[in-house]
Design an enzyme around this catalytic site. Structure first.
Site, PDB file in Angstrom:
ATOM      1  N   ARG A   1      50.165  38.490  81.956  1.00  0.00           N
ATOM      2  CA  ARG A   1      49.793  37.810  80.716  1.00  0.00           C
ATOM      3  C   ARG A   1      50.501  38.489  79.550  1.00  0.00           C
ATOM      4  O   ARG A   1      50.420  39.711  79.402  1.00  0.00           O
ATOM      5  CB  ARG A   1      48.276  37.876  80.506  1.00  0.00           C
ATOM      6  CG  ARG A   1      47.485  37.173  81.597  1.00  0.00           C
ATOM      7  CD  ARG A   1      45.994  37.400  81.389  1.00  0.00           C
ATOM      8  NE  ARG A   1      45.194  36.761  82.431  1.00  0.00           N
ATOM      9  CZ  ARG A   1      43.877  36.844  82.534  1.00  0.00           C
ATOM     10  NH1 ARG A   1      43.208  37.571  81.635  1.00  0.00           N
ATOM     11  NH2 ARG A   1      43.236  36.244  83.499  1.00  0.00           N
TER      12      ARG A   1
ATOM     13  N   ASP B   1      51.109  38.586  75.306  1.00  0.00           N
ATOM     14  CA  ASP B   1      50.423  38.256  74.060  1.00  0.00           C
ATOM     15  C   ASP B   1      51.266  37.321  73.197  1.00  0.00           C
ATOM     16  O   ASP B   1      52.459  37.108  73.451  1.00  0.00           O
ATOM     17  CB  ASP B   1      50.132  39.527  73.264  1.00  0.00           C
ATOM     18  CG  ASP B   1      49.070  40.399  73.910  1.00  0.00           C
ATOM     19  OD1 ASP B   1      48.231  39.853  74.655  1.00  0.00           O
ATOM     20  OD2 ASP B   1      49.082  41.619  73.659  1.00  0.00           O
TER      21      ASP B   1
ATOM     22  N   ARG C   1      53.527  48.492  74.123  1.00  0.00           N
ATOM     23  CA  ARG C   1      53.618  48.492  72.664  1.00  0.00           C
ATOM     24  C   ARG C   1      53.018  49.773  72.078  1.00  0.00           C
ATOM     25  O   ARG C   1      53.480  50.272  71.044  1.00  0.00           O
ATOM     26  CB  ARG C   1      52.930  47.255  72.100  1.00  0.00           C
ATOM     27  CG  ARG C   1      53.686  45.956  72.384  1.00  0.00           C
ATOM     28  CD  ARG C   1      52.855  44.727  72.079  1.00  0.00           C
ATOM     29  NE  ARG C   1      52.386  44.728  70.703  1.00  0.00           N
ATOM     30  CZ  ARG C   1      51.419  43.916  70.265  1.00  0.00           C
ATOM     31  NH1 ARG C   1      50.818  43.065  71.108  1.00  0.00           N
ATOM     32  NH2 ARG C   1      51.046  43.959  69.004  1.00  0.00           N
TER      33      ARG C   1
END
Length: 250
Positions: free
Chosen positions: A50, A52, A200
């Site tokens: 998944r 973002d 990130r």
């Protein structure tokens, strides 16, 4: 019922993310609507990971089942035709027929990600929304040295979102390399799986190392703290790319 494995690329800026949601356009819903548009079948597509909102992909892998068999060539062209009609920034770059044992998510051996930092004084024009613009000079060698502290099996509580739904914060990071090509710093990460916002979070922390604000010892201390507050700022989504998934037999 035939099962198909699709390799997909997308530009994530205008999507709410990979996963289908109640509001907003997702990559998953764009693909499912494209399949329904040519086949007449309602499908549920499973992805390898998944992503973002704002995150891109060059090698996302998905699988789907269809009642009627189609050649991979026809499936690829038909899905892409409907994606173009919908003006979705998604493209199916490969299709293969596989068996029912294949699962895009659970069959994966390793996932590869890239984080791009555009490190120059001038803001990017062509690469806007395709990298994190950092105008202050960064030392990529210092970033790479700090990154090596994170390689291996660790509790990555410091580097995961507080909203992460994974049962365990322990992951084995196979690779975290930092290189530079002219004005672009590339952070490449490989693992079987990642935590929510893990890469990130790495990128934001390594940026501090590139600015001389964190040493490898500081990064190790942040890792061992198992405290989200010890992490650097979470880097923006536009620099992250889902590059590739490895499966048995590839």
């Amino acid at each position: 019922m035939p099962r198909y494995r699709l390799t997909v690329e997308y530009e994530g800026t205008k999507f709410v993310g990979w996963q289908r949601q109640a509001t907003g356009r997702s990559v998953q819903s764009a693909l499912e609507e494209a399949v329904a548009g040519f086949s007449g079948e309602t499908v549920s597509i499973r992805g390898a990971g998944r992503t973002d909102s704002g995150v891109h992909a060059r090698g996302q892998v998905v699988h789907l089942d269809l009642e009627k068999p189609w050649s991979p060539f026809t499936l690829l062209n038909a899905v892409n035709a409907h994606l173009r009609l919908a003006r979705d920034a998604v493209s199916v770059v490969d299709v293969v027929e596989t068996d029912q044992n294949f699962d895009a998510r659970f069959s994966a051996l390793r996932r590869h990600y890239l984080y791009r930092i555009i490190n120059r004084r001038a803001h990017p024009a062509l690469d806007w929304n395709r990298g994190w613009w950092v105008p202050k000079p960064l030392d990529h060698a210092a970033m790479h040295a700090a990154a090596q502290v994170l390689v291996g099996k660790h509790d990555f509580t410091t580097f995961r979102s507080v909203q992460c739904q994974a049962k365990s914060p322990v992951r084995t990071l196979d690779r975290l390399d930092v290189t530079r090509v002219e004005d672009v710093i590339e952070i490449r990460a490989t693992a079987q799986s990642f935590l929510h916002n893990q890469i990130r979070s790495f990128a934001g922390t390594l940026k501090l190392a590139g600015e001389g604000k964190m040493s490898p010892e500081d990064v190790r201390a942040a890792l061992e703290a198992r405290d989200r507050r010890a992490c650097g700022p979470v880097a923006p989504p536009e620099g992250l790319y889902f590059m590739k998934v490895e499966y048995p037999g590839d």
